[in-house]
Design an enzyme around this catalytic site. Structure first.
Site, short mmCIF file in Angstrom:
data_model
loop_
_atom_site.label_atom_id
_atom_site.label_comp_id
_atom_site.label_asym_id
_atom_site.label_seq_id
_atom_site.Cartn_x
_atom_site.Cartn_y
_atom_site.Cartn_z
N HIS A 197 -9.48 34.39 -12.30
CA HIS A 197 -9.10 33.05 -12.72
C HIS A 197 -9.78 32.00 -11.82
O HIS A 197 -10.44 31.09 -12.31
CB HIS A 197 -7.57 32.92 -12.65
N GLU A 198 -9.63 32.18 -10.51
CA GLU A 198 -10.19 31.19 -9.60
C GLU A 198 -11.71 31.18 -9.64
O GLU A 198 -12.33 30.13 -9.57
CB GLU A 198 -9.71 31.43 -8.16
N GLY A 206 0.81 -1.20 0.00
CA GLY A 206 0.00 0.00 0.00
C GLY A 206 0.85 1.25 0.00
O GLY A 206 2.03 1.21 0.30
N PRO A 207 0.22 2.37 -0.34
CA PRO A 207 0.95 3.64 -0.40
C PRO A 207 1.54 4.00 0.96
O PRO A 207 1.10 3.47 1.98
CB PRO A 207 -0.11 4.66 -0.80
N GLY A 233 2.27 5.64 4.45
CA GLY A 233 1.46 6.30 5.46
C GLY A 233 0.06 5.75 5.63
O GLY A 233 -0.79 6.36 6.25
N THR A 234 -0.22 4.56 5.09
CA THR A 234 -1.56 4.03 5.21
C THR A 234 -1.71 3.12 6.43
O THR A 234 -2.77 2.57 6.66
CB THR A 234 -1.96 3.23 3.95
N ASP A 251 -3.31 24.08 -15.14
CA ASP A 251 -4.66 23.71 -15.55
C ASP A 251 -4.65 23.06 -16.92
O ASP A 251 -5.30 22.04 -17.15
CB ASP A 251 -5.55 24.97 -15.63
N HIS A 272 -12.89 28.96 -12.38
CA HIS A 272 -12.98 27.55 -11.98
C HIS A 272 -14.24 27.31 -11.16
O HIS A 272 -14.99 26.36 -11.41
CB HIS A 272 -11.78 27.17 -11.11
N LYS A 278 0.68 0.49 7.43
CA LYS A 278 1.21 -0.87 7.32
C LYS A 278 2.03 -1.25 8.55
O LYS A 278 1.82 -2.30 9.15
CB LYS A 278 2.06 -1.01 6.04
#
Ligand code: ADP
Ligand code: MG
Ligand code: ZN
Length: 616
Positions: free
Chosen positions: A428-429, A204-205, A207-208, A505, A432, A210
């Site tokens: 701009h924001e 697993g990635p 910090g999950t 973007d 979005h 383990k």
């Protein structure tokens, strides 16, 4: 974020050490020379001879060394001068009554012999050191055993970690529950015909949880926990890692039932071919790996040892490790979903005093993609922020701030941006945000901000999905593309020039368009064929897309399809921006004063302007 830096043992190179020592010898020689001999010219020398100042000289093949009768104060008593071809030298010296002799020059063979002897001595010393290190596991063994703490076997008994400390990984917990009951009573377990796998690897990635899970298994079962870290095996001397592995198993055998945990297995069990590419001598790793394989083959699971390992890079593991009878069971420990995040947050918020306005559910919903470690970090960070402002309890605002911090580096109010820039960022924001309101299927605009964070991002629009999604429809992908392009569209509508602010973007939109065309059969022209495939990370760690072979003509069609999708998306975004011009103007006014707008304010605004709804 949660990964601690891997400290690696410094790599000594015998050759470098050898050269270093020789260098030291040369330096010593040089200093000797500088200290004791006063260099003079030949004419000075002759003058001194004639004046009877010199008591004796030694004439070498290229230089003459000698001693003054009464040395000048503050200068060495000896001198050196280059030898000049002077057939009358002997005459002059005799005349001045100077004692003189010729030097015995070391011949070429002599000096070679000297070097060889030196070399021999060093190799001898070296091999002694080396042997010492290899046996360094025993106390007091070896001269270099002070750096022995690397790749140590850690043993812990009575671990306090329990399954309740780990959340959001229910399936993994369920599978590991079996291991717990086996460890609690190995004999009974095998009597009933249960066969425990020898090795289980948690994938697993980072910090999950383990490592946390492995400890919880030991804690639940109440057995000793032996652990080593694969990355610590990057050792100095060949053979040491293998010794460590042997040691680990020996110690574990003496304390069954127990858990033997190898963290970061990938560092140790990398597919062997890789060493060719990294170019490093990996004999050590290979020996260690072979020893591990041998040990795993050499014991029976009914002895009561369970080997757990963890890795976030399963694709680089040596296939030999995953063969039956070794790490043949793999358990996925994935990033938590919304409910999982809520549970993890609750665990880490136990000791933290919360203000009544904190809603754990809504924190969970804006932290999509956070790992357990990120969430732990978030809780800590928000408590710190609250402490810094001397608050009684941690409020929702602290959390929002902490999320921003964890997501994108520190907030930097100090960064100077011109008011023109600020205005542009606001438009701009809001582009979005507005397009997201109008088209964003299943997404809510959580926050719009024009406070620059970290490097690069001058502002941001934070969106959150109403629920976690695993499939995306074509319409959703198209909407995502339009939302990504909306920043540029808004700039184009409100300013007479466009800026570089939309770079990221465009990148994102292009990725979506390209994936639609080459991977998901959603392009306008190419039909269902797949031209790119998600692959595993390649050996050099390059991104995991694999391009399949296709013709030049297809390449052109792919390009033009991507263009077409992007153009469509852009036109859509632009239409929405034009339609909601008033909304954007109003929002920008607020943003320029308050710098950010939250979910509620944005929603209010949207609801007031929404009557001019799009006919999609
Ligand atoms: P990994 O080994 O997968 O990289 P760790 O087990 O080292 O991750 O996790 C680091 C820390 O993050 C843990 O000590 C714990 O505080 C927190 N954490 C990670 N995952 C979880 C989880 N699923 N539940 C609770 N806490 C977690
Ligand atoms: Mg770990
Ligand atoms: Zn943007």
């Amino acid at each position: 974020m949660s990964e601690r830096p891997k400290d690696q043992a410094p790599r000594f190179n015998p050759l470098i050490l050898f050269l270093f020592i020789i260098g030291v010898f040369f330096m010593a020689d040089w200093f000797q020379f500088r200290r004791n001999l006063q260099p003079i010219t030949y004419s000075e020398f002759l003058a001194d001879v004639n004046q009877g100042k010199i008591s004796e000289v030694t004439v070498g093949s290229s230089q003459i060394m000698g001693m003054w009768k009464t040395p000048t104060k503050g200068q060495p008593p000896d001198f050196i001068t280059p030898k000049v071809d002077d057939p009358n030298l002997v005459q002059k010296l005799t005349a001045a009554n100077v004692k003189f002799s010729g030097a015995i020059e070391p011949s070429f063979w002599n000096s070679l012999l000297g070097w060889l002897a030196l070399f021999f001595i060093f190799s001898l010393i070296w091999s002694v050191l080396l042997r010492g290190r290899g046996e360094g596991l025993r106390p007091g063994g070896g001269i270099l055993s002070m750096s022995r703490s690397k790749a140590k076997v850690h043993v812990q008994t009575e671990l306090k970690t329990r399954f309740d400390d780990v959340a959001g990984v229910d399936e993994a917990k369920e599978e590991l529950q079996e291991v717990v009951s086996f460890l609690k009573n190995p004999t009974k377990y095998s009597k009933l015909g249960g066969r425990m796998p020898k090795g289980i690897v948690l994938l697993g990635p980072p910090g999950t949880g383990k490592t946390l899970l492995a400890r919880a298994v030991a804690g639940e079962a109440g057995v000793p926990f032996f652990s080593i870290n694969g990355s610590e095996f990057v050792e100095l001397f060949v053979g040491l890692g293998a010794t460590r592995v042997r040691d680990l198993f020996r110690e574990a055998r003496a304390k069954t039932p127990c858990i033997l945990f190898i963290d970061e297995l990938d560092a140790l069990g990398k597919a062997r071919g890789i060493s060719l590419i990294t170019g490093s001598g990996n004999d050590e790793k290979e020996q260690t790996l072979n020893q591990l394989l041998a040990e795993m083959d050499g014991f029976d699971a009914s002895e009561g040892i369970v080997i757990l390992a963890a890795t976030n890079r399963p694709e680089v593991l040596d296939p030999a490790l995953l063969r039956a009878g070794r790490f043949d069971r793999q358990i996925l420990v994935d990033k938590p979903d919304k409910l999982g995040r809520e549970k993890i947050l609750k665990i880490h918020l136990k000791g933290i005093k919360l203000a009544p306005d904190v809603n754990i559910g809504s924190i969970a919903s804006i932290t999509v993609g956070f790992s357990g470690a990120d969430l732990a970090n978030l809780c800590n960070e928000s408590a710190l922020i609250a402490t810094r402002r001397d608050a009684e309890a941690v409020t929702n605002m602290d959390f929002t701030q902490a999320v921003e911090r964890v997501v994108g580096g520190l907030e930097r109010k100090t960064r100077l941006i011109t008011s023109d820039e600020k205005k542009r960022v606001a438009y701009h924001e809001m582009g979005h945000a507005t397009v997201s309101f109008a088209l964003g299927l299943g997404e809510i605009v959580h926050k719009v901000s024009i406070i620059p964070r970290g490097i690069g991002a001058l502002g941001y629009t934070m969106r959150r999905p109403i629920e976690d999604r695993f499939l995306l429809t074509r319409r959703e992908l198209e909407a995502k593309m339009a939302i990504a392009l909306a920043g540029r569209a808004s700039e184009a509508v409100f300013f007479d020039d466009i800026s570089t602010g939309a770079g990221d973007d465009l990148d994102k939109a292009t990725d979506i368009a390209r994936a639609m065309v080459t991977q998901f059969g959603m392009g306008p022209k190419l039909g269902l064929a797949v031209f790119e495939r998600e692959g595993s990370f390649n050996l050099l760690g390059q991104p995991p897309t694999r391009t399949l072979d296709y013709s030049e003509a297809t390449a052109e069609t792919i390009d033009s399809s991507v263009q077409e999708l992007l153009n469509q998306g852009y036109r859509r975004a632009r239409d929405v921006v034009v339609l909601y011009r008033d909304l954007i103007e109003e929002a920008v006014k607020i943003l320029l004063i308050e710098e950010s707008m939250d979910e509620k304010k944005l929603k209010d605004l949207w609801e007031r302007h929404a009557p001019i709804r799009l006919v999609a």
